[in-house]
Design a protein around this motif. Structure first.
Motif, short mmCIF file in Angstrom:
data_model
loop_
_atom_site.label_atom_id
_atom_site.label_comp_id
_atom_site.label_asym_id
_atom_site.label_seq_id
_atom_site.Cartn_x
_atom_site.Cartn_y
_atom_site.Cartn_z
N GLU A 67 -0.20 -1.30 -6.69
CA GLU A 67 -0.44 -1.82 -8.05
C GLU A 67 -1.48 -0.96 -8.76
O GLU A 67 -1.39 -0.75 -9.98
CB GLU A 67 -0.89 -3.27 -7.98
CG GLU A 67 0.25 -4.24 -7.65
CD GLU A 67 -0.13 -5.68 -7.88
OE1 GLU A 67 -1.35 -5.97 -7.94
OE2 GLU A 67 0.78 -6.52 -8.00
N ASP A 68 -2.48 -0.45 -8.02
CA ASP A 68 -3.47 0.43 -8.62
C ASP A 68 -2.87 1.81 -8.91
O ASP A 68 -3.20 2.44 -9.92
CB ASP A 68 -4.68 0.60 -7.68
CG ASP A 68 -5.48 -0.69 -7.51
OD1 ASP A 68 -5.26 -1.63 -8.30
OD2 ASP A 68 -6.30 -0.75 -6.58
N ARG A 115 0.84 -1.20 0.00
CA ARG A 115 0.00 0.00 0.00
C ARG A 115 0.87 1.25 0.00
O ARG A 115 2.00 1.25 0.48
CB ARG A 115 -0.94 0.01 1.21
CG ARG A 115 -0.22 0.28 2.53
CD ARG A 115 -1.13 0.12 3.73
NE ARG A 115 -2.26 1.02 3.70
CZ ARG A 115 -2.23 2.29 4.09
NH1 ARG A 115 -1.09 2.82 4.52
NH2 ARG A 115 -3.30 3.03 4.08
N ALA A 171 -0.88 1.54 -12.10
CA ALA A 171 -1.56 0.86 -13.21
C ALA A 171 -1.58 1.72 -14.46
O ALA A 171 -1.80 2.93 -14.40
CB ALA A 171 -2.99 0.50 -12.80
#
Length: 382
Positions: A61-62, A39, A65
């Motif tokens: 990862e978000d 996070r 992205a």
């Protein structure tokens, strides 16, 4: 293909990784971003977490992205700058052609007992443990050591969120000593309003399980002690053979490359960045511009061009005083205070604007855009 490794995914690491991915996309750059936690941690708001507030969760990862960045979760255990390899705790070895070191700093635990008995802001998990400890106290005393910006924001946040606790600020100098007289007067009034006991001239010699010891032998009882008095670079940098300063930060040139190993770039708190007025001190205000500049320097080098020299000037010292008050000291580029300041509701609005979620900034960077405020911060002394 150029393998580019970014170590650390705080504010500076993320902006450096995204900017590097965008700027090297056409020259064959492959960017990997390494971080111990999955996070993104808003370090600017850890004092709110400590007071028990729930903040938005941003999986890394978000966050990256759509950029082509490969996120690698793992804690860096070793760095071999001669072989150009980083070793993770689980044994994985990651090679690189270029490295951006953005692992930040850790609390200076040189005072006996800090590592064993004090809470620190080195990571999100440790801050949550402090929040849990404070929530469990139905009465008692909380000691915050350090009268800088972090200490002041922490002590006011805790005092406001836990009015049943006796909150003590121990500091050698006056709280907010870097600010102008009028801004400090507002800060002092906020501490008094929140019932914070301020003890200046406090020289802590030892942290104990249930208190702190001052020079001269006086014991100050504490049911929870938060240590905010200073930071140091990770031993990893010095241990790898990189040239570091007295605080363990990597010494860099004007392009933010290590002076001893130019394939390594250092940014944010982890870097000793010299400007005409001195070495930058660790803040997000200066950290994000270093991350962007290192990415641009790296991209220029890959194109065979000479990187520009980094220039930076401070703009402000924003301090929240709980959720209902704040003070903003505007500064000269060398961080000395100007006459202008904001307080109260106007300062709250300003503070929440400049320290709001970084996600919109990351989205702009993905599109190849740089927020206007970064240009202002990087205006230097001109």
């Amino acid at each position: 293909m150029t393998d580019i490794l970014v170590l650390g995914a705080g504010y500076t690491g993320v902006v450096a990784a995204i900017r590097t991915a965008v700027r090297t996309r056409r020259t064959g750059g492959r960017v990997r971003l390494v971080n111990a936690s999955p996070r993104f941690t808003e370090r600017l708001r850890l004092h709110q977490t400590a007071a028990g507030q729930r903040l938005a969760d941003f999986p890394l990862e978000d966050v990256v992205a759509g950029t082509g960045i490969e996120f690698v979760q793992g804690r860096v255990a070793g760095l071999d700058v001669e072989r150009r390899q980083a070793r993770l705790e689980d044994g994985r070895v990651l090679g690189y052609d270029k490295l951006i070191y953005a692992l930040g700093t850790v609390t200076d635990a040189s005072v006996p007992g800090v590592a064993e008995h004090a809470f620190v802001y080195d990571d999100y998990a440790g801050t949550v443990r402090l929040a849990e400890r404070l929530a469990a106290l139905t009465s008692g005393t909380v000691v915050v050591a350090g009268g800088g910006l972090t200490g002041v924001e922490s002590v006011t946040e805790i005092a406001e969120a836990h009015p049943h606790l006796h909150v003590v600020l121990l500091t050698r100098g006056r709280p907010g000593s870097m600010m102008g007289e009028r801004a400090r007067a507002h800060l002092d009034a906020a501490l008094e309003r929140l019932g914070v006991e301020v003890r200046t001239g406090a020289d802590i010699t030892k942290v104990l399980p249930e208190g702190v010891e001052l020079a001269g032998g006086e014991l100050v009882h504490s049911d929870a002690t938060l240590w905010t008095t200073g930071t140091r670079g990770l031993p990893l940098a010095a241990g790898s053979g990189l040239t570091v300063d007295a605080h363990g930060r990597i010494v860099v040139d004007s392009a933010l490359r290590s002076v001893s190993h130019p394939d390594v770039y250092a940014v944010g708190d982890a870097a000793a960045v010299s400007q005409p007025y001195g070495v930058l001190h660790g803040t997000c205000q200066g950290g994000i511009p270093t991350g962007l500049h290192a990415a641009d320097s790296l991209a220029a080098t890959l194109r065979g061009r000479t990187p520009k020299a980094f220039r930076f000037g401070y703009v402000h010292q924003p301090i929240s005083l709980g959720r209902k008050d704040a003070v903003i000291q505007f500064t000269r580029p060398d961080d000395s205070p100007r006459r202008w300041y904001l307080k109260g509701r106007a300062a709250i609005t300003y503070k929440e604007t400049v320290s709001s979620s970084p996600i919109p900034t990351f989205r702009l960077l993905k599109r190849g855009l740089v927020p206007v405020w970064v240009f202002a911060l990087s205006a230097g002394l001109g």
